[in-house]
Design a protein around this motif. Structure first.
Motif, mmCIF file in Angstrom:
data_model
loop_
_atom_site.group_PDB
_atom_site.id
_atom_site.type_symbol
_atom_site.label_atom_id
_atom_site.label_comp_id
_atom_site.label_asym_id
_atom_site.label_seq_id
_atom_site.Cartn_x
_atom_site.Cartn_y
_atom_site.Cartn_z
ATOM 1 N N UNK A 85 0.871 -1.298 -0.048
ATOM 2 C CA UNK A 85 0.248 0.059 -0.151
ATOM 3 C C UNK A 85 0.325 1.515 0.026
ATOM 4 N N UNK A 86 0.519 2.394 -0.342
ATOM 5 C CA UNK A 86 1.124 3.369 -0.537
ATOM 6 C C UNK A 86 -0.123 5.025 -0.690
ATOM 7 N N UNK A 87 -0.103 5.669 0.260
ATOM 8 C CA UNK A 87 -0.257 7.154 0.398
ATOM 9 C C UNK A 87 0.365 7.679 0.659
ATOM 10 N N UNK A 88 -0.443 9.378 1.148
ATOM 11 C CA UNK A 88 0.684 10.830 0.881
ATOM 12 C C UNK A 88 1.686 10.217 2.253
ATOM 13 N N UNK A 89 1.356 9.110 2.704
ATOM 14 C CA UNK A 89 2.563 9.220 4.194
ATOM 15 C C UNK A 89 3.539 7.867 4.161
ATOM 16 N N UNK A 90 3.522 7.577 2.465
ATOM 17 C CA UNK A 90 4.188 6.642 2.577
ATOM 18 C C UNK A 90 4.330 4.947 2.244
ATOM 19 N N UNK A 91 4.839 3.922 2.380
ATOM 20 C CA UNK A 91 4.430 3.308 2.296
ATOM 21 C C UNK A 91 4.327 2.198 3.893
ATOM 22 N N UNK A 92 3.415 1.060 3.251
ATOM 23 C CA UNK A 92 2.475 0.624 4.777
ATOM 24 C C UNK A 92 3.026 -1.275 4.245
ATOM 25 N N UNK A 151 7.653 14.075 -5.875
ATOM 26 C CA UNK A 151 8.792 14.440 -6.161
ATOM 27 C C UNK A 151 9.161 15.579 -4.976
ATOM 28 N N UNK A 152 8.761 15.658 -3.621
ATOM 29 C CA UNK A 152 8.846 16.766 -3.056
ATOM 30 C C UNK A 152 10.673 16.302 -2.453
ATOM 31 N N UNK A 153 10.304 14.544 -2.532
ATOM 32 C CA UNK A 153 11.533 13.820 -1.865
ATOM 33 C C UNK A 153 12.816 13.195 -2.738
ATOM 34 N N UNK A 154 12.366 14.431 -3.994
ATOM 35 C CA UNK A 154 12.999 13.915 -4.900
ATOM 36 C C UNK A 154 13.242 12.308 -5.326
ATOM 37 N N UNK A 155 11.743 11.575 -5.707
ATOM 38 C CA UNK A 155 11.998 10.667 -5.874
ATOM 39 C C UNK A 155 11.504 10.299 -7.561
ATOM 40 N N UNK A 156 12.481 9.995 -7.703
ATOM 41 C CA UNK A 156 11.712 9.933 -9.887
ATOM 42 C C UNK A 156 10.760 9.033 -10.195
ATOM 43 N N UNK A 157 10.719 9.233 -11.119
ATOM 44 C CA UNK A 157 8.819 8.771 -11.345
ATOM 45 C C UNK A 157 9.428 7.910 -12.882
ATOM 46 N N UNK A 216 -1.316 15.262 -6.134
ATOM 47 C CA UNK A 216 -1.104 15.219 -4.736
ATOM 48 C C UNK A 216 -0.044 14.676 -4.350
ATOM 49 N N UNK A 217 -0.285 13.090 -5.142
ATOM 50 C CA UNK A 217 0.698 12.043 -5.041
ATOM 51 C C UNK A 217 1.891 12.620 -5.515
ATOM 52 N N UNK A 218 1.906 12.644 -7.008
ATOM 53 C CA UNK A 218 3.073 13.573 -7.698
ATOM 54 C C UNK A 218 4.025 14.753 -6.843
ATOM 55 N N UNK A 219 3.264 15.147 -5.813
ATOM 56 C CA UNK A 219 4.033 16.537 -5.494
ATOM 57 C C UNK A 219 4.066 15.712 -4.961
ATOM 58 N N UNK A 220 4.294 14.435 -4.023
ATOM 59 C CA UNK A 220 5.011 14.225 -2.397
ATOM 60 C C UNK A 220 5.861 13.697 -2.759
#
Length: 257
Positions: free
Chosen positions: A174-181, A242-248, A236-240
Motif C-alpha cells: 500500500x502507498x498513501x501520501x504518508x508513505x509505504x505500508x 517529487x518533494x522527496x526527489x523520487x524519480x517517477x 497530490x501523490x506526484x507532488x509528495x
C-alpha cells in the motif's frame, strides 16, 4: 428500492463523497431514520463502513492481503510490464537485493543482465535466478513464511549486515501520501534493514497499491530513489514524491524527475 440496492448506492456515494449522514440517507432514498440506521448497521456488520456520530465513512485501513498465488495473479499484466522496466535498469555486474514482492519476481524473471550477484528473502526469486547460470544467489536465512514464500525474522536481518549492494528492488502492499505500508511489522523491519545496505532503492508498484493504507508503516518517500509504476499519479501523490526527489518512471516510457 430494495435494501440491497440501497446499500450498494450508499457505498457508491461514499466512494465519491467520503461521508454520509443519516439525514442524507433519509432524504436521498425517502426512508425513515430507523430504516437509515438499519442500513448503516447492516453495512457495518458486513465490514463495508465505519459508523461515526450521525453518519458513516468508508474504512481507511486495508486488511485483506492475499496469499502468494493470489497476489501473483492480481494485476498480473501491470506487474509484468513494471518488472520488465525494472529489469532494464539492472546492469551487467550489478549487485542486487530483492524483497519477496510478486512484482519484483517479474523483474527477476525478465533480467537479461549478466554476472549479477543477488541477495533475496524470496524462495521464488531464488529459484528463478538459480536457472540463470551466470547469476550468484545469496538466500537470506530465517523463518519461512509459507503463505508468502519468503523468509523473515531476526536471523534474516542479522545476515543483511554481511552485504552491501548497488540496487534494492522492493514492492509494497500500500502507498498513501504518508508513505509505504505493510500488513505486519516483520515485513516492515526487513525492508527497512534492506534499505540500509543498498546505494539505490527502486520501488515497484502498480496502480492498485495507491490509496491503500495497511496496518504498519514501512518508510516515507525520503527512503526511495526511483518509483516504477504503470499509470499516471494523482497531482497530490506526484507532488509528495517529487518533494522527496523520487524519480517517477512510468512503464509507457515517460520519466519525471
Amino acid at each position: 428500492m430494495f435494501q440491497e440496492e440501497r446499500l450498494i448506492s450508499i457505498i457508491n456515494y461514499l466512494k465519491t463523497n467520503k461521508r454520509i449522514t443519516v439525514d442524507q440517507i433519509c432524504e436521498q432514498y425517502d426512508v425513515s431514520r430507523d430504516t437509515a440506521r438499519r442500513d448503516m448497521v447492516k453495512l457495518e456488520e458486513q465490514g463495508r463502513i465505519i459508523r461515526t456520530r450521525g453518519g458513516a465513512i468508508l474504512p481507511t485501513l486495508s486488511k485483506d492481503v492475499g496469499n502468494y498465488e493470489q497476489r501473483l495473479q492480481a494485476e498480473s499484466s501491470s506487474k509484468l510490464t513494471i518488472g520488465k522496466t525494472a529489469a532494464a535498469l539492472i546492469l551487467d555486474g550489478d549487485y542486487i537485493m530483492m524483497d519477496a514482492s510478486t512484482t519484483v519476481l517479474h523483474a527477476a524473471t525478465a533480467m537479461n543482465s549478466k554476472n549479477n550477484v543477488v541477495v533475496t528473502s524470496s524462495i521464488e526469486i531464488a529459484a528463478t535466478l538459480a536457472r540463470k547460470g551466470d547469476t550468484t544467489v545469496h538466500m537470506l536465512g530465517g523463518v519461512l513464511d509459507n503463505q508468502h514464500h519468503s523468509v523473515y525474522g531476526a536471523k534474516a536481518i542479522e545476515m543483511l549486515n554481511d552485504y552491501h549492494v548497488d540496487k534494492l528492488l522492493i514492492g509494497t502492499c500500500g502507498i498513501t501520501e504518508d508513505g509505504l505500508t505493510a500488513p505486519n511489522e516483520e515485513d516492515s523491519y526487513l525492508v527497512r534493514a534492506m534499505m540500509q545496505h543498498a546505494d539505490q532503492v527502486i520501488m515497484l508498484a502498480d496502480h492498485s497499491k495507491f490509496g491503500k493504507k495497511l496496518f504498519h508503516r514501512v518508510v516515507g518517500f525520503e527512503s526511495i530513489d526511483i518509483l516504477i509504476t504503470d499509470q499516471e499519479l494523482s497531482p497530490e501523490m506526484k507532488e509528495k514524491l517529487l518533494a522527496c526527489d523520487v524519480e517517477i518512471v512510468l512503464t509507457e516510457g515517460e520519466i519525471t524527475a
